[in-house]
Scaffold this active site. Structure first.
Site, mmCIF file in Angstrom:
data_model
loop_
_atom_site.group_PDB
_atom_site.id
_atom_site.type_symbol
_atom_site.label_atom_id
_atom_site.label_comp_id
_atom_site.label_asym_id
_atom_site.label_seq_id
_atom_site.Cartn_x
_atom_site.Cartn_y
_atom_site.Cartn_z
ATOM 1 C CB CYS A 78 -5.303 -61.319 21.293
ATOM 2 S SG CYS A 78 -6.007 -63.102 21.133
ATOM 3 C CG HIS A 163 -3.752 -60.172 16.829
ATOM 4 N ND1 HIS A 163 -2.650 -60.162 17.927
ATOM 5 C CD2 HIS A 163 -4.465 -61.485 17.139
ATOM 6 C CE1 HIS A 163 -2.814 -61.026 18.566
ATOM 7 N NE2 HIS A 163 -3.758 -61.904 18.272
ATOM 8 C CD GLU A 165 -1.307 -57.047 16.754
ATOM 9 O OE1 GLU A 165 -0.888 -57.853 17.721
ATOM 10 O OE2 GLU A 165 -2.397 -56.429 16.846
ATOM 11 C CB SER A 217 29.333 -55.756 8.745
ATOM 12 O OG SER A 217 28.151 -55.147 8.697
ATOM 13 N N GLY A 219 26.887 -53.819 6.050
ATOM 14 C CA GLY A 219 25.514 -53.817 6.219
ATOM 15 C C GLY A 219 25.165 -52.485 6.354
ATOM 16 C CB VAL A 220 21.256 -51.619 6.233
ATOM 17 C CG1 VAL A 220 20.418 -50.203 6.560
ATOM 18 C CG2 VAL A 220 20.932 -51.805 4.970
ATOM 19 C CB SER A 222 27.906 -51.567 10.766
ATOM 20 O OG SER A 222 27.928 -52.119 9.256
ATOM 21 C CB THR A 223 26.398 -48.549 6.382
ATOM 22 O OG1 THR A 223 27.037 -49.438 5.909
ATOM 23 C CG2 THR A 223 26.539 -47.260 5.477
#
Length: 508
Positions: A78, A163, A165, A217, A219-220, A222-223
């Site tokens: 582009c 584009h 992508e 937390s 969450g994904v 931090s785990t």
């Protein structure tokens, strides 16, 4: 490696994600990156992204012309293509008929970049300018109804007006892969198994016998950070989980069970009373966030100090992701930074830890793949996003224990029904919002005046934009019946049909 020069397109990150999905390591830097830094990275090819500017404007974004001295293949997308045309002496003008949305691409000449690509396919357009005259030496490879030069080539320099992508470009991924593999000579060496092995070895060497503090937390991100670190340094990881009382129903128990399965020791801090006492009487959303952030730091500091006294902590782990790193540098130049990301900001001076960010090279979808590689359960990895301040931003107005309980129960029912109907994985995020509105209702022969609750479900790819999910009326009716019958204090259920924009996904 492929290096993407970012000119400010909303789709730039997708370029890297599409190539990485195909096993090709890709990085993104701003268009003004110095030629010295580019050379140090030793890319096998460059991609010039799209952008909102016009190449003929006075303030047009232009990289160093020395990129053409690197002797590596270049693909302009582009704006990137228009820059190439302008640089080499072609003509770019404002288009009378602008192209936005889907268009039919027709390949008119064979090229290595179109190897295995259909002659006609749908592509995604998003441009207000067009090329009307090619520079000397360039050849047209494809056209669309409004773009006579939709793909161009000169040796190892290529341009695409569309584009590739974006998922709406049917053959876009294949075209990007052809550029990386067939033109640049890249190999498919990128993947989470390789990343995990490399990162564990790097962490072992960097941390050695030092201790690392990691806030978890539930969450994904931090785990996965904690799991990766534990693989590398075992019990030198100090994982701390702060229960602020604003979690989903059974959240603490679920996180504890997950870490037990992963054989990672978890220090759980029950700080519900501290948080709720400080939030008493507060209804303004930003003030809620500020209080929760500051209180988290106080609680975290107290716990960190206990461990610090037992043995010096040298590192603090954070779940910084690659989009955070990219967004910390603006395409407008070093003086105009969009934002600086810190997962745990405002820590006291005595916590003079070295920062360690094991996920800073990864996109969110790659973090999930890494988690799977490390043995984190798929069910946990595919959970919907949950805000840092927790249910505080899903309770409109003042927070109380009874309101938290009410929201937890309603939210649990909504998510449970989504899973039963096989809809949970089909929506990007779903949750309930407890409104600071009471309404009149009738239950049996009695008049009620109780809370209304709002169901929110959206479809999105990354949360930057979102559309509300089209859930069947019969499904919504079932959820509504369960909530009003099973949750005390709620007599009305509504469904939010606002997209983003104009609304945000969360209400506060």
């Amino acid at each position: 490696m492929i290096l993407v020069l970012d000119f400010g397109s909303q789709y730039t990150q997708l370029i890297a994600r599409r190539l990485r999905e195909r096993g090709i390591y890709t990085e993104i830097v701003p268009f003004f990156e110095s030629i010295e830094n580019i050379q140090k990275k030793a890319p096998k090819g460059l991609i010039l992204s799209g952008g909102p500017a016009s190449v003929y404007a006075k303030d047009a974004y232009k990289p160093s012309g020395k990129i053409f001295d690197l002797n590596v293949p270049i693909l302009g997308i582009c704006y990137g293509m228009q820059y190439l045309v302008d640089f080499f002496g072609g003509v770019v003008v404002g288009a009378n008929e602008q192209e936005f949305g889907k268009a039919v691409l027709e390949i008119t000449q064979n090229s290595v970049i179109f190897e295995g690509v259909k002659i006609k396919s749908l592509v995604w357009m998003s441009h207000m300018d067009k090329v009307i005259e090619l520079p000397k030496g360039f050849t047209t490879l494809a056209k669309s109804p409004n773009s006579p030069h939709c793909a161009i080539e000169n040796g190892k320099i290529f341009g695409l007006q569309f584009h590739p992508e974006v998922v709406q470009s049917e053959e876009g991924g294949k075209i990007l892969e052809n550029f990386a593999l067939l033109v640049c000579g890249c190999e498919k060496t990128w993947g989470m198994q390789h990343f995990a092995q490399r990162e564990i070895a790097r962490l072992k060497e960097k941390i050695a016998n030092a201790k690392v503090l990691c806030a978890v937390s539930g969450g994904v991100d931090s785990t996965v950070v904690a799991t990766l670190l534990h693989r590398a340094i075992k019990d030198n990881l100090i994982a701390v989980f702060v229960d602020h009382g604003l979690l989903r129903k059974n959240e603490k128990e679920r996180v504890q069970a997950m870490f037990k399965d992963l054989k990672i020791p978890l220090n759980t801090i029950d700080a519900k009373e501290v948080f709720l006492s400080k939030l008493k009487g507060v209804s303004e959303p930003e003030l809620k966030r500020k209080i929760i952030g500051e209180t988290f730091i106080e609680v975290f500091e107290k716990e960190a100090k206990k461990h610090h006294l037992k043995g010096k902590i040298e590192f603090l782990a954070q779940g910084t992701l690659y989009p955070d790193v990219i967004e910390s540098v603006s395409v407008k130049g070093p003086s105009k930074v969009i934002k600086t990301h810190h997962n745990v900001g405002g820590l006291p001076e005595w916590m003079d830890f070295k920062l360690i960010e094991p996920l800073r090279e990864l996109f969110k979808d790659e973090v999930r793949l890494l988690g799977k590689e490390l043995g984190v359960s798929q069910d946990f990895l595919m959970r919907h996003p949950f805000p840092g301040p927790g249910l505080a931003v899903r309770i409109l107005g003042e927070i109380s224990e009874s309101k938290i309980k009410r929201l937890q129960e309603a939210d649990f029912i909504f998510i449970e029904e989504l899973k039963k109907a096989n809809l949970y994985d089909k929506v990007w995020q779903a949750f309930c919002v407890l409104l600071n509105v009471n309404s009149v209702g009738v239950m049996g022969d009695n008049r009620t005046y109780e809370n209304a609750i709002c169901l929110r479900a959206v479809n999105a790819s990354d949360g930057m934009t979102a559309s509300f999910s089209f859930l069947e009326h019969s499904f919504l009716e079932k959820v509504s019946n369960r909530i009003t019958n099973e949750v005390s204090g709620i007599n009305r259920v509504v469904y939010d049909i606002t997209s983003k924009p104009p609304g945000t996904i969360e209400w506060e």
